[in-house]
Design a protein around this motif. Structure first.
Motif, short mmCIF file in Angstrom:
data_model
loop_
_atom_site.label_atom_id
_atom_site.label_comp_id
_atom_site.label_asym_id
_atom_site.label_seq_id
_atom_site.Cartn_x
_atom_site.Cartn_y
_atom_site.Cartn_z
N GLY A 108 -7.68 -23.95 -42.05
CA GLY A 108 -6.76 -23.34 -41.43
C GLY A 108 -6.27 -23.31 -39.98
N GLY A 109 -4.87 -23.01 -39.64
CA GLY A 109 -4.14 -23.19 -38.25
C GLY A 109 -4.49 -25.02 -38.07
N LYS A 110 -3.43 -25.38 -36.71
CA LYS A 110 -3.16 -26.55 -36.15
C LYS A 110 -3.43 -26.64 -34.70
CE LYS A 110 1.63 -26.49 -38.73
NZ LYS A 110 1.77 -27.53 -38.87
N ARG A 111 -3.83 -27.99 -34.61
CA ARG A 111 -4.61 -27.68 -33.24
C ARG A 111 -3.49 -29.29 -32.53
NH1 ARG A 111 -9.10 -30.75 -35.94
NH2 ARG A 111 -8.59 -32.11 -37.91
N ASN A 147 -7.19 -20.10 -35.69
CA ASN A 147 -6.17 -19.70 -35.03
C ASN A 147 -4.84 -20.88 -34.92
OD1 ASN A 147 -7.13 -17.06 -35.05
ND2 ASN A 147 -8.18 -17.36 -32.90
N ASN A 148 -3.89 -21.07 -34.81
CA ASN A 148 -3.05 -22.05 -34.31
C ASN A 148 -3.32 -22.49 -32.64
OD1 ASN A 148 -2.13 -22.47 -36.69
ND2 ASN A 148 -0.44 -20.76 -36.53
N ILE A 149 -3.64 -23.93 -32.19
CA ILE A 149 -3.45 -23.77 -31.27
C ILE A 149 -1.90 -24.67 -30.40
CG2 ILE A 149 -4.64 -24.96 -29.22
CD1 ILE A 149 -6.25 -23.10 -31.23
N SER A 178 -1.08 -23.83 -27.06
CA SER A 178 -1.20 -24.59 -25.84
C SER A 178 -2.54 -25.23 -25.42
CB SER A 178 -0.90 -23.46 -25.34
OG SER A 178 -1.71 -22.42 -24.77
N LEU A 179 -2.53 -25.52 -24.28
CA LEU A 179 -3.88 -26.17 -23.95
C LEU A 179 -5.09 -25.03 -24.03
CD1 LEU A 179 -5.42 -28.81 -23.57
CD2 LEU A 179 -5.73 -28.49 -21.41
N SER A 180 -4.31 -23.89 -23.38
CA SER A 180 -5.08 -22.50 -22.53
C SER A 180 -5.98 -21.97 -24.52
CB SER A 180 -3.77 -21.88 -22.00
OG SER A 180 -3.27 -21.32 -22.59
N GLN A 181 -5.28 -21.28 -25.10
CA GLN A 181 -6.12 -21.32 -26.81
C GLN A 181 -6.80 -22.21 -26.93
OE1 GLN A 181 -2.13 -21.83 -28.40
NE2 GLN A 181 -1.31 -19.26 -27.78
N ALA A 182 -7.05 -23.28 -26.40
CA ALA A 182 -8.34 -24.43 -27.63
C ALA A 182 -10.04 -23.49 -26.85
CB ALA A 182 -8.51 -25.53 -26.91
N LYS A 183 -10.60 -23.83 -27.88
CA LYS A 183 -12.08 -23.66 -27.69
C LYS A 183 -13.28 -23.59 -27.31
CE LYS A 183 -10.82 -19.02 -28.07
NZ LYS A 183 -9.83 -18.03 -26.58
N ASN A 184 -12.34 -25.43 -28.12
CA ASN A 184 -13.26 -26.32 -28.29
C ASN A 184 -12.60 -27.65 -28.08
OD1 ASN A 184 -12.54 -27.02 -30.89
ND2 ASN A 184 -13.54 -25.47 -31.03
N PHE A 185 -13.42 -29.00 -27.92
CA PHE A 185 -12.30 -30.32 -28.15
C PHE A 185 -13.90 -31.18 -28.50
CE2 PHE A 185 -14.51 -30.65 -23.90
CZ PHE A 185 -14.29 -31.69 -23.19
N LEU A 186 -12.83 -32.29 -29.12
CA LEU A 186 -13.61 -33.92 -29.78
C LEU A 186 -12.49 -34.31 -28.42
CD1 LEU A 186 -15.28 -35.08 -31.13
CD2 LEU A 186 -13.36 -35.79 -32.86
N TYR A 187 -14.03 -35.41 -28.01
CA TYR A 187 -13.53 -36.69 -27.24
C TYR A 187 -13.56 -38.11 -28.02
CZ TYR A 187 -14.11 -38.93 -22.45
OH TYR A 187 -13.47 -39.79 -21.05
N LYS A 203 -13.00 -30.16 -36.85
CA LYS A 203 -12.85 -28.67 -37.15
C LYS A 203 -12.41 -28.05 -34.72
CE LYS A 203 -15.51 -27.05 -41.00
NZ LYS A 203 -16.01 -25.86 -41.92
N TYR A 204 -12.28 -28.94 -35.07
CA TYR A 204 -12.25 -29.04 -32.83
C TYR A 204 -10.60 -28.39 -32.93
CZ TYR A 204 -16.64 -31.29 -32.19
OH TYR A 204 -17.39 -31.50 -31.95
N ASP A 205 -10.25 -27.81 -32.20
CA ASP A 205 -8.75 -27.22 -31.91
C ASP A 205 -8.15 -28.04 -31.11
OD1 ASP A 205 -9.66 -24.63 -32.79
OD2 ASP A 205 -10.11 -24.05 -30.31
N VAL A 206 -8.57 -29.26 -30.52
CA VAL A 206 -8.31 -30.45 -29.47
C VAL A 206 -8.94 -31.87 -29.66
CG1 VAL A 206 -7.58 -31.37 -27.46
CG2 VAL A 206 -7.10 -28.81 -27.39
N ILE A 207 -7.80 -32.53 -30.34
CA ILE A 207 -8.85 -33.77 -30.67
C ILE A 207 -8.02 -34.88 -28.93
CG2 ILE A 207 -8.77 -36.10 -31.92
CD1 ILE A 207 -8.62 -34.08 -34.22
#
Length: 305
Positions: free
Chosen positions: A218-221, A155-157, A159-168, A189-193
């Motif tokens: 696929g999709g944007k993050r 999925n395209n992300i 907004s932050l509320s749409q994220a399922k995971n993140f890389l820190y 393959k993270y939704d947020v970096i």
């Protein structure tokens, strides 16, 4: 003469004698960053959760409205040392407040410091129980990339509320070249970096950010820039020659836990100017938002008092 010496002594002891409310000043700084940011610019805070609360459990809705997400380090693992399970008495109050913030539609993210398979599995499960996002860095410096992505999606992300995971990933020390670093990040393959604006001393470009925004499946993050607003770092471009020998009066002292990081009097005009310049760089480079670290600096001043 004695009066002058006494006045100078008071100033050297700290601005608290002049009635500075450090917690309120940090709130002002966060709100100023929000006011100077584009409308859809994302802001994520780290630690210092008490700043969102007034008396008892009453929420500061003005400040909470400026933030899209709240991150808490070592909620389940990593306190008092890397790999250790955080004692119940240390996480109980934090967990209660994070649940309140979650109930107010804020994204809650946890960073737990453990590299054991059980610790990661346990951290993930505990975070999922409260619908928190979770990440476990391979080391305290958050330099490695954990390949195991929870809830991978195409999925395209937006907004932050749409994220399922993140890389820190805050320290790129495991990479020799910027291209190698960007290529490795782009394949995750993270939704947020969440990353630093620089690779060593090389500033990332808008082209770099655009490449990172595309997920390989696929999709944007979202690409979020790390921004320390309560401490000055001696490896940043704003750090001037000579400060190592004599700190300016708006820098308090070095953080004993992190060499090269200095606690600042963040209500000062000098620091405010640096914050504005750094924020402009994040925006101009194309980051989707900023990750506000060291907002809990106000606690250091309160302890000194």
């Amino acid at each position: 003469m004695k009066k002058i010496i006494l006045l100078i002594s008071f100033i050297m002891m700290g601005v608290n004698l002049l009635g500075i409310d450090e917690k309120a000043e940090m709130k002002k700084l966060i709100l100023k960053i929000r006011d100077r940011s584009p409308e859809n610019f994302i802001m994520i805070s780290q630690n210092g959760t008490d700043i969102f609360f007034q008396e008892k459990d009453k929420v500061d809705k003005e400040l909470l409205g400026a933030i899209d997400g709240i991150t808490q380090e070592s909620l389940f693992y990593g306190y008092p040392k890397y790999g250790s399970r955080t004692p119940y008495e240390d996480k109980r109050s934090l967990l209660k407040k994070l649940r309140i913030l979650k109930s107010l539609n804020k994204v809650v993210m946890t960073v737990n410091y453990t590299n054991s398979s059980y610790g990661r599995w346990r951290s993930r499960g505990l975070a999922e129980d409260d619908e928190f996002l979770n990440y476990c860095p391979n080391e305290r410096e958050a330099a490695g990339i954990l390949e195991d992505v929870c809830f991978e999606n195409k999925n395209n992300i937006m907004s932050l509320s749409q994220a399922k995971n993140f890389l820190y990933l805050l320290n790129p020390m495991n990479f020799k070249y910027k291209k190698e670093y960007i290529d490795a990040l782009s394949q995750t393959k993270y939704d947020v970096i969440i990353i630093d604006m620089y690779f060593n001393d090389i500033k990332l470009t808008m082209k770099d950010i655009e490449k990172l925004r595309e997920k390989p499946q696929g999709g944007k993050r979202l690409v979020i820039g790390y921004f320390s607003i309560g401490e000055a770092e001696d490896y940043r471009g704003y750090w001037k020659e000579g400060w190592d020998r004599k700190l300016p009066n708006w820098i308090s002292h070095e953080n004993e836990n992190w060499k090269g990081n200095y606690i600042v009097r963040y209500w000062s005009k000098e620091w405010g100017k640096i914050v504005n310049e750094m924020l402009s760089k994040f925006i101009d480079t194309g980051f989707d938002g900023v990750f506000l670290d060291t907002i809990d600096t106000y606690e250091s001043f309160e302890k000194e008092e």
